[in-house]
Motif scaffolding. Structure first.
Motif, PDB file in Angstrom:
ATOM      1  N   PRO A  56     -22.575  -5.183  51.226  1.00 57.30           N
ATOM      2  CA  PRO A  56     -21.202  -5.374  50.752  1.00 57.30           C
ATOM      3  C   PRO A  56     -20.916  -6.826  50.407  1.00 57.30           C
ATOM      4  O   PRO A  56     -21.566  -7.740  50.905  1.00 57.30           O
ATOM      5  CB  PRO A  56     -20.357  -4.932  51.953  1.00 57.30           C
ATOM      6  N   ASN A  57     -19.932  -7.017  49.559  1.00 59.99           N
ATOM      7  CA  ASN A  57     -19.421  -8.340  49.249  1.00 59.99           C
ATOM      8  C   ASN A  57     -18.925  -8.952  50.562  1.00 59.99           C
ATOM      9  O   ASN A  57     -18.312  -8.260  51.371  1.00 59.99           O
ATOM     10  CB  ASN A  57     -18.281  -8.148  48.247  1.00 59.99           C
ATOM     11  N   PRO A  58     -19.185 -10.231  50.820  1.00 62.04           N
ATOM     12  CA  PRO A  58     -18.783 -10.841  52.097  1.00 62.04           C
ATOM     13  C   PRO A  58     -17.294 -10.677  52.420  1.00 62.04           C
ATOM     14  O   PRO A  58     -16.933 -10.370  53.558  1.00 62.04           O
ATOM     15  CB  PRO A  58     -19.136 -12.315  51.917  1.00 62.04           C
ATOM     16  N   ILE A  59     -16.442 -10.854  51.430  1.00 65.70           N
ATOM     17  CA  ILE A  59     -15.001 -10.763  51.684  1.00 65.70           C
ATOM     18  C   ILE A  59     -14.599  -9.317  51.969  1.00 65.70           C
ATOM     19  O   ILE A  59     -13.785  -9.051  52.857  1.00 65.70           O
ATOM     20  CB  ILE A  59     -14.184 -11.357  50.511  1.00 65.70           C
ATOM     21  N   ASP A  60     -15.201  -8.377  51.255  1.00 69.20           N
ATOM     22  CA  ASP A  60     -14.931  -6.959  51.540  1.00 69.20           C
ATOM     23  C   ASP A  60     -15.388  -6.597  52.945  1.00 69.20           C
ATOM     24  O   ASP A  60     -14.725  -5.830  53.650  1.00 69.20           O
ATOM     25  CB  ASP A  60     -15.616  -6.055  50.511  1.00 69.20           C
ATOM     26  N   ALA A  61     -16.521  -7.157  53.357  1.00 66.01           N
ATOM     27  CA  ALA A  61     -17.025  -6.904  54.712  1.00 66.01           C
ATOM     28  C   ALA A  61     -16.065  -7.470  55.760  1.00 66.01           C
ATOM     29  O   ALA A  61     -15.804  -6.828  56.784  1.00 66.01           O
ATOM     30  CB  ALA A  61     -18.416  -7.516  54.882  1.00 66.01           C
ATOM     31  N   ILE A  62     -15.525  -8.644  55.500  1.00 65.97           N
ATOM     32  CA  ILE A  62     -14.567  -9.253  56.430  1.00 65.97           C
ATOM     33  C   ILE A  62     -13.302  -8.401  56.514  1.00 65.97           C
ATOM     34  O   ILE A  62     -12.823  -8.083  57.606  1.00 65.97           O
ATOM     35  CB  ILE A  62     -14.220 -10.695  55.998  1.00 65.97           C
ATOM     36  N   LYS A  63     -12.771  -8.016  55.354  1.00 65.13           N
ATOM     37  CA  LYS A  63     -11.550  -7.199  55.339  1.00 65.13           C
ATOM     38  C   LYS A  63     -11.779  -5.868  56.066  1.00 65.13           C
ATOM     39  O   LYS A  63     -10.916  -5.404  56.809  1.00 65.13           O
ATOM     40  CB  LYS A  63     -11.099  -6.948  53.897  1.00 65.13           C
ATOM     41  N   PHE A  64     -12.935  -5.271  55.854  1.00 61.86           N
ATOM     42  CA  PHE A  64     -13.260  -4.001  56.514  1.00 61.86           C
ATOM     43  C   PHE A  64     -13.310  -4.187  58.027  1.00 61.86           C
ATOM     44  O   PHE A  64     -12.748  -3.397  58.779  1.00 61.86           O
ATOM     45  CB  PHE A  64     -14.595  -3.456  55.983  1.00 61.86           C
ATOM     46  N   ARG A  65     -13.976  -5.250  58.492  1.00 58.59           N
ATOM     47  CA  ARG A  65     -14.087  -5.486  59.931  1.00 58.59           C
ATOM     48  C   ARG A  65     -12.722  -5.785  60.548  1.00 58.59           C
ATOM     49  O   ARG A  65     -12.412  -5.310  61.639  1.00 58.59           O
ATOM     50  CB  ARG A  65     -15.052  -6.632  60.224  1.00 58.59           C
ATOM     51  N   LEU A  66     -11.906  -6.565  59.844  1.00 57.60           N
ATOM     52  CA  LEU A  66     -10.555  -6.840  60.336  1.00 57.60           C
ATOM     53  C   LEU A  66      -9.780  -5.538  60.506  1.00 57.60           C
ATOM     54  O   LEU A  66      -9.109  -5.319  61.522  1.00 57.60           O
ATOM     55  CB  LEU A  66      -9.806  -7.789  59.389  1.00 57.60           C
ATOM     56  N   GLU A  67      -9.888  -4.657  59.510  1.00 58.20           N
ATOM     57  CA  GLU A  67      -9.212  -3.365  59.572  1.00 58.20           C
ATOM     58  C   GLU A  67      -9.752  -2.532  60.734  1.00 58.20           C
ATOM     59  O   GLU A  67      -8.982  -1.928  61.482  1.00 58.20           O
ATOM     60  CB  GLU A  67      -9.401  -2.617  58.246  1.00 58.20           C
ATOM     61  N   GLN A  68     -11.086  -2.492  60.882  1.00 60.51           N
ATOM     62  CA  GLN A  68     -11.707  -1.741  61.985  1.00 60.51           C
ATOM     63  C   GLN A  68     -11.187  -2.196  63.340  1.00 60.51           C
ATOM     64  O   GLN A  68     -10.974  -1.393  64.228  1.00 60.51           O
ATOM     65  CB  GLN A  68     -13.228  -1.951  61.987  1.00 60.51           C
TER      66      GLN A  68
END
Length: 123
Positions: A56-68
């Protein structure tokens, strides 16, 4: 048991159908268990070769983890030590710095391999 190599889309579809039917079956014979395991291996090999999954794109990965984790942008800012910097990163205004990558990796558990990837920024 008539197991064949999985080398085409048709083979893949057929193997998946057979796997599904074997999975739904209650009491499997030893031969059916072996067939199921073999089909799993053949399908996995085919999918590994033909269905490449890009990281995944790094920023998308960060947003996903924040949401998780149920975290907000404010929580992310606390990790980085700056609200402004958190906003710049999440909006892809600037690339992640090495220091930010380390903090994100340590705090959110996202692999450094994902975080160091290049991505397009919006100027």
């Amino acid at each position: 048991m008539n197991i064949q190599p999985v080398i085409s889309k048709g083979d893949h579809r057929s193997a998946l159908k057979r796997i599904e039917s074997l999975m739904e079956k209650g009491n499997k014979t030893k031969e059916e268990e072996i067939e199921l395991e073999t089909l799993f291996i053949l399908v996995e090999k085919y999918e590994d070769e033909h269905f490449i999954i890009l990281p995944p794109n790094p920023i998308d990965a960060i947003k996903f983890r924040l949401e998780q984790e149920g975290l907000s942008q404010t929580d992310f800012a606390k990790i980085l030590g700056s609200k402004h910097r958190a906003s710049e990163y999440l909006n892809k205004k600037i690339p992640l710095s090495i220091q930010a990558i380390r903090r994100i990796r340590d705090s959110l558990g996202i692999s450094g391999d994902i975080l160091i990837q290049k991505y397009a920024t919006k100027k």
